[in-house]
Scaffold this motif. Structure first.
Motif, PDB file in Angstrom:
ATOM      1  N   MET A  42       0.824  -1.203   0.000  1.00 38.17           N
ATOM      2  CA  MET A  42       0.000   0.000   0.000  1.00 38.17           C
ATOM      3  C   MET A  42       0.862   1.258   0.000  1.00 38.17           C
ATOM      4  O   MET A  42       0.462   2.293  -0.545  1.00 38.17           O
ATOM      5  N   LEU A  45       1.546   2.303  -3.489  1.00 34.75           N
ATOM      6  CA  LEU A  45       0.398   2.983  -4.088  1.00 34.75           C
ATOM      7  C   LEU A  45       0.247   4.399  -3.553  1.00 34.75           C
ATOM      8  O   LEU A  45      -0.104   5.329  -4.307  1.00 34.75           O
ATOM      9  N   GLY A  49       0.408   7.628  -5.843  1.00 28.74           N
ATOM     10  CA  GLY A  49      -0.699   8.576  -5.828  1.00 28.74           C
ATOM     11  C   GLY A  49      -0.242   9.976  -5.436  1.00 28.74           C
ATOM     12  O   GLY A  49      -0.730  10.970  -5.991  1.00 28.74           O
TER      13      GLY A  49
END
Length: 330
Positions: A42, A45, A49
């Motif tokens: 995560m 990500l 992002g």
């Protein structure tokens, strides 16, 4: 049974309460490990992002000021604050195309030679040389390209191309103009040298993964080396080969310092690949420290966003192509 009981006592799981505690410890460790790996995934990500969000926010002033014309306008004038990304986009795509046009066949030929033809005593020196090429910093490629490679091209290859193709209608424009030494062609050749080790190394590894029994069977029925490579090795390893090519293309699209040294850094589009040009990464590296004003900085950040989008599209297309190949192969 006694031995099993003794082993259970030694591990502390002989009694029901001890066994429960041991299972709880194992369950806790497994849960912690699962959460740790999930957090790492995560985190990637979140970082991705954050990069996309920061690029979007930073490029908003330029995108609002110029709109879609930012992608199709060639002019780049910091004095009048008129910015267009067409010239850097064109230079990025053309230099990457030249690099892949040269590096892909040469890299595949080297990989075939190393796996199928090369004597054992020569494989290690060539393999080491390829790995050394991959480890050379890009700034070294840039210095070598500016002071050694570009003068060599100016005196040899570029005059030859101008003389040979000067009277051919289309090619005269493609290879027209004076031999500057630096330019789009020089940048493409430098990029070809830089991405060659990646394509060669990955192709060599996937060629080595081909089961020997398949090649031996082909040789047994009378196939030549070329036929074995064409009908056995390449079909078996094509997924890995395409992955290596896309990895090299991603490196070519984003290369900065080496290209900055040899491309000429001219914000214009020329039909000749001998003329100076620029790329997205070279423009950002050259002008970011000199950017004064929010609009100028935003235009450079917008270039970074465009480069990110181009790279994402290329990688997505590669993944789609690989998925189709795997699905067709079952």
């Amino acid at each position: 049974m006694v031995d099993v009981a003794m082993q259970g006592d030694a591990l502390g799981i002989g009694a029901p309460s001890s066994r429960a505690k041991a299972l709880d410890r194992l369950r806790f460790r497994d849960t912690a490990f699962r959460n740790l790996t999930r957090g790492a995934a995560m985190g990637v990500l979140v970082i991705l992002g954050g990069v996309i969000l920061s690029l979007l926010i930073g490029s908003l002033p330029a995108l609002r000021a110029f709109g879609p014309n930012f992608l199709i306008e060639e002019q780049w004038n910091p004095v009048t604050e008129r910015f267009g990304a067409l010239a850097p986009i064109y230079g990025t795509l053309v230099t990457s195309f030249i690099a892949m046009l040269i590096a892909v066949p040469v890299g595949l030929l080297i990989a075939v030679f190393l796996t199928e033809i090369c004597p054992l005593w020569l494989r290690r020196p060539i393999g080491t040389a390829i790995e050394l090429l991959a480890g050379i910093p890009s700034i070294i490629y840039g210095i070598w390209g500016l002071f050694v490679f570009a003068p060599f091209l100016q005196q040899t290859l570029q005059p030859f191309l101008i003389a040979v193709f000067g009277d051919i209608p289309v090619l005269s424009s493609l290879f027209g103009g004076p031999p500057y030494g630096i330019g789009v062609l020089t940048a493409g050749l430098i990029l070809a040298i830089m991405v060659l080790p990646f394509i060669t190394s990955i192709s060599r590894d996937v060629f080595n993964a081909v089961p020997p029994v398949l090649k031996e069977a082909a040789y047994g029925v009378g196939c030549t080396t070329w036929e074995v490579v064409r009908y056995v090795v390449l079909p078996y390893a094509r997924v890995g080969v395409i992955g290596g090519i896309m990895l090299g293309l991603g490196r070519a699209l984003g290369e900065t310092m080496a290209v900055t040294f040899v491309i000429g850094n001219a914000h214009r589009i020329s039909a000749s690949i001998l003329a100076p040009g620029t790329t997205i990464s070279a423009t950002i590296a050259n002008e970011f420290t000199e950017a004064v004003g929010d609009l100028y900085t935003s235009a450079l950040i917008a270039l970074g966003l465009i480069l990110f989008a181009i790279t994402f599209i290329v990688l997505a297309a590669a993944r789609y192509m690989l998925a189709r190949i795997e699905r067709r192969l079952g």
